[in-house]
Every structure is written in C-alpha cells, then in structure tokens.
Design a protein around this motif. Structure first.
Motif: not given
Length: 67
Positions: A25-27, A32-36
C-alpha cells in the motif's frame, strides 16, 4: 508486526499461523506518502497443504479434487 492480543484473546497460538503479505500500500497525505502492506494469517496446515502443495490431486476429506 502482528498484534499478539488478537491471538491470545481468541485462544489461538501465533506459532500455528503463517503471515502472508497480499498487497503493498501507499497512503498519500498532504505532501508525504507512507508505505505499508496488507497481511493475513493462514493456519500452517492450510498453508502447507493447499497454498504450497505441488500436488494438484490433493485428497480432500470430502473426496473433492482441487480445481
């Protein structure tokens, strides 16, 4: 990282399960972007006998064949 209280609250042993990552996932949020990732836990007997079995002729308890 798994939440151990989910397993203990339900009376399950975490060692009886294998974690499988099913999606990345990329939020995005503002600049900013956070990966999970999205992960599920599969019981070890199912993981071994179904998900990673090279045998397409598995003998199921109800007599069905794998499709």
């Amino acid at each position: 990282m798994y939440q151990p209280f989910f397993f203990s609250a339900l009376g399950y042993d975490r060692n009886d399960y294998t974690k499988i990552r099913i999606a990345e996932t990329v939020t995005p949020w503002k600049d900013q972007r956070s990966r999970g990732s999205v992960e599920i836990y599969v019981r070890n007997d199912i993981y071994k006998n179904v998900l990673h079995s090279p045998d397409t002729g598995i003998a199921w308890p109800d007599g069905a064949k794998r499709r």
